[in-house]
Design an enzyme around this catalytic site. Structure first.
Site, PDB file in Angstrom:
ATOM      1  N   CYS A 133       0.682  -1.156   0.106  1.00 13.51           N
ATOM      2  CA  CYS A 133       0.018   0.160  -0.007  1.00 13.51           C
ATOM      3  C   CYS A 133       0.871   1.279  -0.011  1.00 13.51           C
ATOM      4  CB  CYS A 133      -0.992   0.041   1.239  1.00 13.51           C
ATOM      5  SG  CYS A 133      -1.845   1.591   1.426  1.00 13.51           S
ATOM      6  N   CYS A 150      -9.771   4.668 -12.106  1.00 13.90           N
ATOM      7  CA  CYS A 150      -8.576   5.462 -12.454  1.00 13.90           C
ATOM      8  C   CYS A 150      -7.274   4.293 -12.417  1.00 13.90           C
ATOM      9  CB  CYS A 150      -8.126   6.568 -11.691  1.00 13.90           C
ATOM     10  SG  CYS A 150      -8.461   6.317  -9.920  1.00 13.90           S
ATOM     11  N   HIS A 171      -5.928   3.434  -9.284  1.00 17.32           N
ATOM     12  CA  HIS A 171      -4.936   3.660  -8.251  1.00 17.32           C
ATOM     13  C   HIS A 171      -5.444   2.973  -6.988  1.00 17.32           C
ATOM     14  CE1 HIS A 171      -4.453   7.744 -10.365  1.00 17.32           C
ATOM     15  NE2 HIS A 171      -3.378   7.178 -10.552  1.00 17.32           N
ATOM     16  N   CYS A 201      -5.193  -0.134   0.144  1.00 13.49           N
ATOM     17  CA  CYS A 201      -5.628  -1.047   1.134  1.00 13.49           C
ATOM     18  C   CYS A 201      -7.038  -0.416   1.546  1.00 13.49           C
ATOM     19  CB  CYS A 201      -4.750  -1.286   2.131  1.00 13.49           C
ATOM     20  SG  CYS A 201      -4.533   0.015   3.605  1.00 13.49           S
ATOM     21  N   CYS A 235     -43.559  25.654   7.745  1.00 11.12           N
ATOM     22  CA  CYS A 235     -43.160  24.413   7.604  1.00 11.12           C
ATOM     23  C   CYS A 235     -43.976  23.336   8.701  1.00 11.12           C
ATOM     24  CB  CYS A 235     -41.616  24.337   8.337  1.00 11.12           C
ATOM     25  SG  CYS A 235     -40.870  22.691   8.376  1.00 11.12           S
ATOM     26  N   CYS A 273     -34.826  34.721   2.145  1.00 15.10           N
ATOM     27  CA  CYS A 273     -33.469  34.940   2.961  1.00 15.10           C
ATOM     28  C   CYS A 273     -33.038  33.963   4.010  1.00 15.10           C
ATOM     29  CB  CYS A 273     -33.147  36.389   3.535  1.00 15.10           C
ATOM     30  SG  CYS A 273     -34.452  36.838   4.945  1.00 15.10           S
ATOM     31  N   HIS A 275     -40.855  38.195   8.728  1.00 13.88           N
ATOM     32  CA  HIS A 275     -40.310  39.584   9.097  1.00 13.88           C
ATOM     33  C   HIS A 275     -41.128  40.499   8.119  1.00 13.88           C
ATOM     34  CE1 HIS A 275     -38.213  39.684   5.124  1.00 13.88           C
ATOM     35  NE2 HIS A 275     -37.555  38.418   5.669  1.00 13.88           N
ATOM     36  N   CYS A 288     -14.364  71.145  33.661  1.00 12.64           N
ATOM     37  CA  CYS A 288     -14.456  72.333  32.756  1.00 12.64           C
ATOM     38  C   CYS A 288     -13.879  71.524  31.197  1.00 12.64           C
ATOM     39  CB  CYS A 288     -13.746  73.570  33.022  1.00 12.64           C
ATOM     40  SG  CYS A 288     -11.907  73.087  33.396  1.00 12.64           S
TER      41      CYS A 288
END
Length: 452
Positions: free
Chosen positions: A148, A169, A171, A174, A269, A279, A285, A330
């Site tokens: 491996c 591919c 490759h 293990c 929901c 949003c 809202h 002051c």
């Protein structure tokens, strides 16, 4: 909405269900209720909706999975690829089937390569289904031990098929390394649709059946949850319910970005909570538009008002630029850091004020006027913001006590039933009244944001 074309929707152009007017005229009054029941919308809304309401449907996780499988099956049939390859293609193209078909028929090799799949003609893209270990070499074709590349463990030829795994591919690593890698990607990094081969520089995507074979059941379950989440994130017509512990998603096609300047797409929901589909704000809202809500939330959350308070109540020493707050006395100020003396009113050197210890003689000079005007504007801006924010925050705090308000109302309703010989239906007016009060409070809360 649903892509199977079986749902019906209101048509604003003809005030009907999109059916032929002549056919609807032939239906007599006695049969109209049955026809309406048969053709009524499957969306969660009343038949007579208000102008500012939108059509939507609440989707469960299983319904989301069914929607994906339907699109996958359609692409699998059209492109003649395995179902896992069709799923990978759709996820790469963000479930845009039209764009996928256009690019695939133009250059199938490029489309497959960009999606992290094997080229055309390979076994993984030319058959209808993949055997569990189609990419492995048999024992008869591999007679040498395997080392491996990651963990450097040696595996005899007799364990080559059982202990190692490779994608299309080629490759090979293990199975222990594959499992550790995929577990880290899924549970640690939250990746799902774009998990690639472990080989450096290889963009081959690890498909669903490989993940299911290589990882444990809990990692596989998390992997499919992430696939569902990615499906919702890629779809412009889907959005998760933002409330905690809610597993539903909302589907709405009537709230494109261009419409958010005209309406607030509020939906409800199955968990009973409101949300803005535009949003994603976890509450209604209205009447404030989404972009204004974002600006207001940002203003309340960041340090802009802290800076405004500093401008209104503090000044910088003209010599060393240290921030100084005047808490009394002051106008003769002495910086504790550099010991510089200056006038709080005009910010000029105190040595030029002569013996006028309690009165600045330079009020009419341009620099002094500008300094006073800037501070006055900062104070006015801060006072205006605090005026609206305090009233908004009061309603926000009251909204958090709504649960307790409901509990007290329910106890009162029980007392009314026990002492007044009222039925359960007759005391529902109390709950309705509480709902009206809460909705009114929400409306008032956002009216302060709009006024600001």
């Amino acid at each position: 909405m649903s892509s199977d074309g079986e749902d019906f929707y209101y048509d604003d152009a003809d005030d009907g269900f999109g059916q032929d007017d002549d056919i609807m005229d032939d239906i007599d009054s006695e049969s109209e209720p049955d026809v309406f029941d048969a053709l009524s919308p499957t969306i969660e809304e009343a038949p007579s909706k208000k102008p500012y309401d939108v059509s939507y449907k609440v989707r469960s996780p299983q319904e989301l999975l069914d929607m994906q499988n339907k699109e996958i099956k359609k692409i699998q049939t059209l492109l003649e690829v395995p179902s896992s390859a069709a799923a990978t293609l759709l996820r790469h193209y963000a479930w845009n089937a039209e764009k996928l078909q256009e690019e695939f028929w133009t250059d199938s090799a490029k489309s497959l390569a960009d999606s992290g799949l094997s080229p055309p003609g390979s076994p993984s893209t030319s058959i209808a289904s993949l055997p569990p270990r189609s990419t492995r070499q048999t024992r008869s074709s591999h007679q040498e031990p395997f080392d491996c590349p990651i963990c450097c463990d040696d595996f005899p030829a007799s364990q080559f098929e059982e202990k190692t795994f490779a994608l299309g591919c080629g490759h090979r690593f293990c199975r222990g390394c594959w499992q550790e890698y995929l577990t880290g990607k899924v549970k640690g990094e939250g990746e799902s649709a774009r998990v690639q081969c472990m080989e450096s520089g290889c963009n081959r995507v690890v498909r669903e059946e490989a993940v299911n074979e290589l990882v444990t059941s809990d990692v596989s379950a998390r992997y499919h949850e992430l696939l569902n989440a990615a499906f919702v994130a890629d779809s412009p017509n889907l959005r998760w319910c933002p409330h905690p512990s809610c597993e539903y998603a909302i589907e709405c096609s009537q709230a494109p970005p261009r419409m958010l300047n005209q309406l607030v797409p509020t939906v409800v929901c199955h968990c009973g909570n409101d949300m803005c589909f535009g949003c994603g704000y976890a509450a209604d809202h209205r009447p404030v538009l989404c972009k204004i809500v974002k600006l207001w939330e940002k203003k309340c959350a960041d340090d802009s008002e802290t800076a405004n308070w500093l401008n209104a109540h503090t000044k910088e020493c003209p010599k060393c630029q240290s921030t100084i707050e005047k808490n009394g006395g002051c106008n003769h100020m002495t910086c504790k850091k550099c010991k510089g003396e200056f006038c709080w009113v005009c910010m000029g050197p105190w040595s030029e004020h002569g013996t006028s210890w309690y009165q600045c003689n330079r009020f009419d000079e341009k620099s002094g006027i500008n300094a006073r005007d800037a501070q006055a504007k900062s104070r006015a801006s801060l006072e205006r913001y605090l005026h609206y924010f305090n009233r908004w925050a009061n309603h926000e705090q009251s909204a958090k006590l709504d649960a307790e308000f409901y509990k007290k109302t329910e106890k009162k309703m029980e007392q009314m039933q026990n002492s007044g010989n009222l039925s359960w239906i007759e005391v529902q007016f109390a709950r309705d009244a509480v709902s009206v009060v809460i909705k009114s409070r929400i409306l008032l809360k956002w009216s302060y944001c709009m006024a600001f």
